[in-house]
Scaffold this active site. Structure first.
Site, PDB file in Angstrom:
ATOM      1  N   GLY A  10      11.668 -63.660 -10.118  1.00  0.00           N
ATOM      2  CA  GLY A  10      10.908 -64.902 -10.233  1.00  0.00           C
ATOM      3  C   GLY A  10      10.653 -65.246 -11.683  1.00  0.00           C
ATOM      4  N   SER A  12      12.041 -67.545 -13.897  1.00  0.00           N
ATOM      5  CA  SER A  12      12.329 -68.811 -14.582  1.00  0.00           C
ATOM      6  C   SER A  12      11.142 -69.755 -14.672  1.00  0.00           C
ATOM      7  CB  SER A  12      13.487 -69.533 -13.881  1.00  0.00           C
ATOM      8  OG  SER A  12      13.111 -69.912 -12.566  1.00  0.00           O
ATOM      9  N   SER A 127      -1.966 -60.344  -5.537  1.00  0.00           N
ATOM     10  CA  SER A 127      -2.760 -61.568  -5.525  1.00  0.00           C
ATOM     11  C   SER A 127      -4.209 -61.294  -5.139  1.00  0.00           C
ATOM     12  CB  SER A 127      -2.168 -62.573  -4.526  1.00  0.00           C
ATOM     13  OG  SER A 127      -2.977 -63.731  -4.433  1.00  0.00           O
ATOM     14  N   TYR A 139       0.618 -64.359   3.786  1.00  0.00           N
ATOM     15  CA  TYR A 139       0.811 -64.067   2.366  1.00  0.00           C
ATOM     16  C   TYR A 139      -0.046 -62.884   1.945  1.00  0.00           C
ATOM     17  CZ  TYR A 139       1.148 -65.037  -2.678  1.00  0.00           C
ATOM     18  OH  TYR A 139       1.378 -64.955  -4.030  1.00  0.00           O
ATOM     19  N   ALA A 141      -1.128 -60.483   3.859  1.00  0.00           N
ATOM     20  CA  ALA A 141      -0.571 -59.275   4.463  1.00  0.00           C
ATOM     21  C   ALA A 141       0.587 -58.734   3.635  1.00  0.00           C
ATOM     22  CB  ALA A 141      -0.117 -59.565   5.889  1.00  0.00           C
ATOM     23  N   ALA A 142       1.458 -59.641   3.165  1.00  0.00           N
ATOM     24  CA  ALA A 142       2.600 -59.214   2.356  1.00  0.00           C
ATOM     25  C   ALA A 142       2.144 -58.618   1.026  1.00  0.00           C
ATOM     26  CB  ALA A 142       3.531 -60.392   2.110  1.00  0.00           C
ATOM     27  N   LYS A 143       1.193 -59.262   0.364  1.00  0.00           N
ATOM     28  CA  LYS A 143       0.733 -58.760  -0.924  1.00  0.00           C
ATOM     29  C   LYS A 143      -0.090 -57.479  -0.765  1.00  0.00           C
ATOM     30  CE  LYS A 143       2.569 -61.786  -3.701  1.00  0.00           C
ATOM     31  NZ  LYS A 143       3.690 -61.370  -4.580  1.00  0.00           N
TER      32      LYS A 143
END
Length: 240
Positions: A10, A12, A127, A139, A141-143
């Site tokens: 990520g 750019s 996050s 989101y 849960a993923a982080k």
């Protein structure tokens, strides 16, 4: 510390671009992963489809063959909003895949080189949402899973010279944040109400924290999640 080579996903835009600029200015080499091309990127920019785990795994393995990396910053992220009761499982699957799979793949690809050097840095960008933010179940849960990976890998690699840490930003003025939180929106007001500093973070502020954890000065720090959030993780009061 100078002359290290870092892989950044990520890279750019937003935090990734600010970090790439900072590291390059300090004399490091940067290999960035992004969907698009940018001729002004301060390093080598590689396009990899992170939605295809098989293809991305092979691409990271190929990069590890061509470069001797000293560390990785797993910055790529995907966030979609759902209130509980309306959570879309397909969206959850995609968020888990895009946030978690590349994190595992990059580390596993470059781990042998770092172990051989007896030195390495892994920084995962997570996050503030892991502390509980409305509409961000998938989101978060993923982080949260990446926070857990951070602690587990820190324990496994503690004697190798490789440190593993996470940086958890609060709301930051990035393109991804603005896609879900327009200027002047109710969502923006809710975020600002829970940040004691009452402002959004800047990508450069998050990049500074990440750069420190990549440095030699951070050699005795591992397994930590550093919140860079204007005080948002300390205490808050807001109406969901």
């Amino acid at each position: 510390m100078s002359g290290r080579k870092f892989l950044i996903t990520g890279a750019s835009k937003g935090i990734g671009r600010a970090l790439s600029n900072r590291l390059a200015a300090a004399g490091h080499q940067v290999v960035g992963i992004a969907r698009g091309q940018d001729p002004e990127f301060p390093g080598t920019l590689v396009s990899i489809d992170l939605n295809d785990s098989k293809a991305s795994g092979q691409a990271f393995a190929d990069l590890a063959q061509r470069h001797s990396f000293d560390g990785v910053v797993n910055n790529v992220g995907l966030a979609r909003l759902h209130p509980v009761g309306e959570i879309d499982l397909d969206d959850v699957d995609e968020m888990l895949r895009v946030n978690i799979h590349p994190t595992i793949q990059t580390v596993q690809a470059i781990l042998p080189a770092m172990k051989a050097k007896g030195w390495g840095r892994i920084v995962n960008v997570t996050s503030l949402v892991t502390t509980g933010i409305p509409l961000r179940s998938g989101y978060a849960a993923a982080k949260a899973a990446i926070n857990s990976l951070t602690r587990t890998w820190a324990m496994e690699l503690a004697e190798t010279g490789i440190t593993v840490n996470a940086v958890a930003p609060g709301p930051v003025e990035t393109e991804m944040f603005r896609r879900n939180t327009p200027v002047g929106s109710e969502a923006e007001g809710r975020f600002l109400s829970m940040i004691p500093m009452r402002r959004l973070g800047k990508p450069e502020e998050i990049a500074a924290a990440i750069a420190f954890l990549l440095s030699e000065d951070a050699s005795y720090i591992t397994g930590q999640t550093l919140f860079v959030d204007g005080g948002g993780s300390v205490g808050r009061s807001f109406t969901a």
